[in-house]
Design a protein around this motif. Sequence first.
Motif, PDB file in Angstrom:
ATOM      1  N   SER A  74      50.633 -31.560   7.549  1.00  0.00           N
ATOM      2  CA  SER A  74      49.595 -31.345   6.540  1.00  0.00           C
ATOM      3  C   SER A  74      49.405 -32.563   5.639  1.00  0.00           C
ATOM      4  CB  SER A  74      49.930 -30.113   5.699  1.00  0.00           C
ATOM      5  OG  SER A  74      51.209 -30.258   5.088  1.00  0.00           O
ATOM      6  N   LYS A  75      50.494 -33.253   5.270  1.00  0.00           N
ATOM      7  CA  LYS A  75      50.358 -34.437   4.405  1.00  0.00           C
ATOM      8  C   LYS A  75      49.600 -35.553   5.123  1.00  0.00           C
ATOM      9  CE  LYS A  75      54.382 -33.638   1.469  1.00  0.00           C
ATOM     10  NZ  LYS A  75      55.692 -34.162   0.977  1.00  0.00           N
ATOM     11  N   GLU A  76      49.878 -35.711   6.409  1.00  0.00           N
ATOM     12  CA  GLU A  76      49.154 -36.726   7.175  1.00  0.00           C
ATOM     13  C   GLU A  76      47.677 -36.374   7.278  1.00  0.00           C
ATOM     14  OE1 GLU A  76      53.434 -37.037   8.328  1.00  0.00           O
ATOM     15  OE2 GLU A  76      52.001 -35.420   7.934  1.00  0.00           O
ATOM     16  N   MET A  77      47.387 -35.096   7.486  1.00  0.00           N
ATOM     17  CA  MET A  77      45.989 -34.679   7.580  1.00  0.00           C
ATOM     18  C   MET A  77      45.249 -34.919   6.269  1.00  0.00           C
ATOM     19  SD  MET A  77      45.493 -33.752  10.657  1.00  0.00           S
ATOM     20  CE  MET A  77      46.674 -33.645  12.022  1.00  0.00           C
ATOM     21  N   GLN A  78      45.944 -34.732   5.160  1.00  0.00           N
ATOM     22  CA  GLN A  78      45.317 -34.967   3.861  1.00  0.00           C
ATOM     23  C   GLN A  78      44.990 -36.429   3.631  1.00  0.00           C
ATOM     24  OE1 GLN A  78      48.430 -32.957   1.582  1.00  0.00           O
ATOM     25  NE2 GLN A  78      46.939 -31.444   0.898  1.00  0.00           N
ATOM     26  N   GLN A  79      45.610 -37.300   4.407  1.00  0.00           N
ATOM     27  CA  GLN A  79      45.253 -38.719   4.333  1.00  0.00           C
ATOM     28  C   GLN A  79      43.991 -39.019   5.135  1.00  0.00           C
ATOM     29  OE1 GLN A  79      48.576 -41.579   4.856  1.00  0.00           O
ATOM     30  NE2 GLN A  79      49.962 -39.806   4.809  1.00  0.00           N
ATOM     31  N   LEU A  80      43.596 -38.111   6.017  1.00  0.00           N
ATOM     32  CA  LEU A  80      42.416 -38.324   6.854  1.00  0.00           C
ATOM     33  C   LEU A  80      41.146 -37.785   6.223  1.00  0.00           C
ATOM     34  CD1 LEU A  80      43.914 -37.390  10.353  1.00  0.00           C
ATOM     35  CD2 LEU A  80      43.530 -39.677   9.413  1.00  0.00           C
ATOM     36  N   VAL A  81      41.262 -36.678   5.495  1.00  0.00           N
ATOM     37  CA  VAL A  81      40.109 -36.062   4.834  1.00  0.00           C
ATOM     38  C   VAL A  81      40.427 -35.936   3.350  1.00  0.00           C
ATOM     39  CG1 VAL A  81      38.597 -34.045   4.705  1.00  0.00           C
ATOM     40  CG2 VAL A  81      39.495 -34.787   6.926  1.00  0.00           C
ATOM     41  N   LEU A  82      39.594 -36.545   2.540  1.00  0.00           N
ATOM     42  CA  LEU A  82      39.830 -36.607   1.099  1.00  0.00           C
ATOM     43  C   LEU A  82      38.868 -35.663   0.391  1.00  0.00           C
ATOM     44  CD1 LEU A  82      39.982 -40.518   0.917  1.00  0.00           C
ATOM     45  CD2 LEU A  82      41.858 -38.926   1.415  1.00  0.00           C
ATOM     46  N   LEU A  83      39.402 -34.623  -0.251  1.00  0.00           N
ATOM     47  CA  LEU A  83      38.570 -33.632  -0.926  1.00  0.00           C
ATOM     48  C   LEU A  83      38.121 -34.158  -2.281  1.00  0.00           C
ATOM     49  CD1 LEU A  83      40.541 -30.366  -0.062  1.00  0.00           C
ATOM     50  CD2 LEU A  83      38.890 -31.672   1.310  1.00  0.00           C
ATOM     51  N   GLN A  84      36.840 -33.943  -2.584  1.00  0.00           N
ATOM     52  CA  GLN A  84      36.235 -34.466  -3.806  1.00  0.00           C
ATOM     53  C   GLN A  84      36.075 -33.351  -4.847  1.00  0.00           C
ATOM     54  OE1 GLN A  84      35.530 -38.026  -3.679  1.00  0.00           O
ATOM     55  NE2 GLN A  84      36.822 -37.540  -1.897  1.00  0.00           N
ATOM     56  N   GLU A  85      35.951 -33.735  -6.110  1.00  0.00           N
ATOM     57  CA  GLU A  85      35.871 -32.761  -7.192  1.00  0.00           C
ATOM     58  C   GLU A  85      34.649 -31.858  -7.084  1.00  0.00           C
ATOM     59  OE1 GLU A  85      36.178 -34.462 -11.041  1.00  0.00           O
ATOM     60  OE2 GLU A  85      38.210 -35.258 -10.744  1.00  0.00           O
ATOM     61  N   ASP A  86      33.555 -32.354  -6.509  1.00  0.00           N
ATOM     62  CA  ASP A  86      32.335 -31.543  -6.412  1.00  0.00           C
ATOM     63  C   ASP A  86      32.340 -30.606  -5.209  1.00  0.00           C
ATOM     64  OD1 ASP A  86      32.048 -33.326  -4.329  1.00  0.00           O
ATOM     65  OD2 ASP A  86      30.037 -34.006  -4.907  1.00  0.00           O
ATOM     66  N   GLY A  87      33.454 -30.573  -4.466  1.00  0.00           N
ATOM     67  CA  GLY A  87      33.553 -29.712  -3.302  1.00  0.00           C
ATOM     68  C   GLY A  87      33.325 -30.426  -1.990  1.00  0.00           C
ATOM     69  N   SER A  88      32.772 -31.624  -2.025  1.00  0.00           N
ATOM     70  CA  SER A  88      32.488 -32.376  -0.809  1.00  0.00           C
ATOM     71  C   SER A  88      33.759 -33.038  -0.282  1.00  0.00           C
ATOM     72  CB  SER A  88      31.399 -33.414  -1.058  1.00  0.00           C
ATOM     73  OG  SER A  88      31.843 -34.396  -1.977  1.00  0.00           O
ATOM     74  N   PHE A  89      33.616 -33.879   0.705  1.00  0.00           N
ATOM     75  CA  PHE A  89      34.772 -34.487   1.367  1.00  0.00           C
ATOM     76  C   PHE A  89      34.379 -35.857   1.897  1.00  0.00           C
ATOM     77  CE2 PHE A  89      32.565 -31.284   3.862  1.00  0.00           C
ATOM     78  CZ  PHE A  89      32.019 -32.044   4.875  1.00  0.00           C
ATOM     79  N   GLN A  90      35.396 -36.694   2.096  1.00  0.00           N
ATOM     80  CA  GLN A  90      35.202 -38.006   2.690  1.00  0.00           C
ATOM     81  C   GLN A  90      36.286 -38.247   3.733  1.00  0.00           C
ATOM     82  OE1 GLN A  90      35.045 -41.071  -0.283  1.00  0.00           O
ATOM     83  NE2 GLN A  90      33.167 -40.297  -1.227  1.00  0.00           N
ATOM     84  N   LEU A  91      35.942 -39.005   4.756  1.00  0.00           N
ATOM     85  CA  LEU A  91      36.917 -39.394   5.762  1.00  0.00           C
ATOM     86  C   LEU A  91      37.580 -40.707   5.379  1.00  0.00           C
ATOM     87  CD1 LEU A  91      35.025 -38.748   9.143  1.00  0.00           C
ATOM     88  CD2 LEU A  91      36.617 -37.234   7.957  1.00  0.00           C
ATOM     89  N   ALA A  92      38.848 -40.850   5.749  1.00  0.00           N
ATOM     90  CA  ALA A  92      39.508 -42.149   5.681  1.00  0.00           C
ATOM     91  C   ALA A  92      39.054 -42.925   6.912  1.00  0.00           C
ATOM     92  CB  ALA A  92      41.023 -41.974   5.667  1.00  0.00           C
ATOM     93  N   LEU A  93      38.030 -43.727   6.764  1.00  0.00           N
ATOM     94  CA  LEU A  93      37.279 -44.276   7.899  1.00  0.00           C
ATOM     95  C   LEU A  93      38.090 -45.241   8.757  1.00  0.00           C
ATOM     96  CD1 LEU A  93      33.849 -44.796   6.117  1.00  0.00           C
ATOM     97  CD2 LEU A  93      34.436 -43.047   7.801  1.00  0.00           C
ATOM     98  N   ASP A  94      39.178 -45.772   8.232  1.00  0.00           N
ATOM     99  CA  ASP A  94      39.992 -46.684   9.030  1.00  0.00           C
ATOM    100  C   ASP A  94      40.537 -46.017  10.288  1.00  0.00           C
ATOM    101  OD1 ASP A  94      39.553 -48.676   7.247  1.00  0.00           O
ATOM    102  OD2 ASP A  94      41.530 -48.564   6.281  1.00  0.00           O
ATOM    103  N   TYR A  95      40.590 -44.692  10.285  1.00  0.00           N
ATOM    104  CA  TYR A  95      41.168 -43.972  11.419  1.00  0.00           C
ATOM    105  C   TYR A  95      40.110 -43.487  12.415  1.00  0.00           C
ATOM    106  CZ  TYR A  95      45.439 -43.874   8.644  1.00  0.00           C
ATOM    107  OH  TYR A  95      46.551 -44.227   7.916  1.00  0.00           O
ATOM    108  N   PHE A  96      38.837 -43.876  12.198  1.00  0.00           N
ATOM    109  CA  PHE A  96      37.744 -43.402  13.044  1.00  0.00           C
ATOM    110  C   PHE A  96      36.875 -44.575  13.491  1.00  0.00           C
ATOM    111  CE2 PHE A  96      39.042 -40.045  10.177  1.00  0.00           C
ATOM    112  CZ  PHE A  96      39.172 -38.950  11.022  1.00  0.00           C
ATOM    113  N   ARG A  97      36.113 -44.367  14.585  1.00  0.00           N
ATOM    114  CA  ARG A  97      35.310 -45.436  15.173  1.00  0.00           C
ATOM    115  C   ARG A  97      33.800 -45.226  15.036  1.00  0.00           C
ATOM    116  NH1 ARG A  97      35.430 -45.357  20.536  1.00  0.00           N
ATOM    117  NH2 ARG A  97      34.725 -47.519  20.640  1.00  0.00           N
TER     118      ARG A  97
END
Length: 608
Positions: free
Chosen positions: A239-262
Motif C-alpha cells: 500500500s505504501k508503494e502504491m501511494q507513491q504512484l497515485v497522489l490524492l489531492q485536497e479537492d478530491g482529484s488525483f495525480q500520477l507519479a509520472l516517472d513510473y509511466f510512459r
Amino acid sequence: AAPGTQKLTAWIRNGIYTRNYIWEETLVIILGLNAYHADSAACLVVDGRLVGAVEEERFRRVKHWAGFPTRAIEYVLREASLSLGDVQHIAINSDPKANFFRKAWYGFRKRPDFRFVVDRLRNAKQRVSIAETLAKEFPGQTCRAAIHHIEHHFAHVGSSFFVCPFDETVVVSIDGFGDFASAAWGVGKGTDLRLDGKVYFPHSLGIFYQALTQFLGFPHYGDEYKIMGLAPYGTPVYSKEMQQLVLLQEDGSFQLALDYFRHHNEQVEYRWDGGVPFTGQLYHPRLEDLLGPCRKEGDPLDQRHKNLARSIQWLYAEAVFHLLTCLYQRYQLDNLALAGGCGMNSVANGKIYAKTPFKRLYVQSAAGDAGGAIGAAFSTWAKLTNGPRHFVMDHAYWGPQYSTSDIKALLETERSRIDAARCKISLFPEDQLVARTAQAIADGLVVGWFQGRLEWGPRALGNRSILGDPRRADMKDILNLKIKRRESFRPFAPSIIREAVSDWFETEDEVPFMMKVFQVREPKRSIIPAVTHVDGSGRLQTVRQEANPRYHRLIRAFESVSGVPILLNTSFNENEPVVCDPREALDCFLRTRMDILVLGDHFISRIG
C-alpha cells in the motif's frame, strides 16, 4: 426529418420493448455511436426512449471489437423497422475539439514524441469522418442526419444520469482517457446536466490500473477484471508503494507519479488488428525498482503477485472513495450516478455505501466506452428537446432476439450434427421447461440458457447465460473443466431473486447489472460455496419478475427443489464474446461438455 417517411415510437411494456408502433411525423430519432475505439457499439433512441443497443463484438465475434459499429447500426435500425435515411441525428461519444487549449498547451510545454502526436491526430481524423464512413458502409442509403460530437466524459455521465431513477444526483465518470481527460464530475437534475470538474491528461486512475495489470502479466485489453478476482487472495502489503504512484489531492482529484509511466511523453502503441484492440506497455521499467520484477504472461502466480493485486485494488478504491467523499461534502446529495470504464470495478462499487456518505448508487449495464453511445444519444435528445425524462434503464435486454420458428429452423438444419452428438430435442410449454431445467441444475448439470433479447453490456444477465448449482463446492471446477477454461481464481456470480437479497447478503440494494460486490451473510456462505469468493463476497445480480419473467420463474423453480433462491450465472461463451444468435449457442454447446441447452422453448439434452 427525412421527407416522405413515417417516424417510429416504441411503447415500453413491463420494462421490455415490444413492436407496438404508433406512427407519427414529429418524433426525434437519434443514432448513438461509440466508434473507432474498443467496445464499439450503437444504440437507437426514439422520443427519449431506448429502442435497441448492442456492441459490435457480438456480431464480429472478436472481444472488445474496435472500429466502426456497422453491424450494430444495422441491428438497431432493423429493430425499429427504420433505414439510415430515417435517422435525424447521429451522436458520437467523442469531440476532437474538446479541451483543445489544454491539448495545445501540453504539446507546447512537453513536446512529446512526434509519433505520439501523429497517432492522436490520425485517430481524431477518423472520429470526425462519420458521414464519409456511413456513406461507404451503407451504399444506396442517403443519410441526412445532423452529426453531434459529445465530449467523452459528458457522454459517460449522460449514459448513467439520463437513464437512472434519480431526479437529482451527483454524476462521476472515471476511465483511462477520452478527449484529453480521465475523470469528470458534476450534478444532474431533471434534464440539466453540468460538469464542474475534471482530471486531465496525463493523470488517470484508469491508466494506473491498466499499467499495473500489465505489470502483473495480464497484457490484453480488458484484463483488469482479473486483478479484481485475484486481489482477495492477497493482503495490501504494498500500500505504501502504491501511494507513491497515485497522489490524492485536497479537492478530491488525483495525480500520477509520472516517472513510473510512459503514456505521457512516449509513443505507447494503440491499434486494432482485425478489430482486436491492443495497448502497448504503459508502465516505465523503473516501476520494477519500486515493486520488484514484473510478472511475464503465463508465469506462475505466487503470493507476491496476489499481494500486489490486493494493493492495486486497495489504492484504486481509496482514490475513488476520497473523490466521492469530497463530492458529497460539496454537493450534499445522497444519490450517485457512476460511469466510465472504472465504473465496472464492482468490488469498489460494492463498498461505496460503507466508505462514503452516498446512500444510493446507479451504474448502468454498459458503464464503459460502449455505454458512451447511449450517453451521446440521450445527451443530444435532452439538448434538442429539453423535454422531461421519461425512461429508466432497469434492465439490460436491448439486443437481438430470435423467434421459436427461427430456432426450430436452425435445429432442423443442424439435425445431423445434433444426432451425431447423441442429443435429444424436446419442446415444452414454459411451466415444464422451467421445472425440468431447475431440476437438471439441482442434479448438478450445466445448462446453457438462451432466451429473449441479448444483454447490453459485458455481463450475462439471464438471457445468454450458463447456469449451475451454487450449492456445489466443485461447480467452479466443473465449469472450468467442461467449458470456460479460465483462471481458477476468478469467481462466478450469483443471480438472486430480488426479494431474497437481505436474507443472503449483508447489504440490501438493487443490483440488476452485476455492478456491485457485496458480502454474503456468514451463515449462508457454506450453503452457496460456488458463488462465494474467498473473501466471503459475491458479485450478485438481483432479478425482478417485471424485468425478466422467465429467468425469475426459473430461479423460483430452483428454490422450490433446493431451498436456495440463487443460481450460479456465468456468460454463455467459451473464450469469445457472449453468444448472440441461436447458431452460436448451439455451436458452443456441441463443442464443449455442457449437459443441456435450452434454446427458447427447446430443451436439448445429451443422451448418456
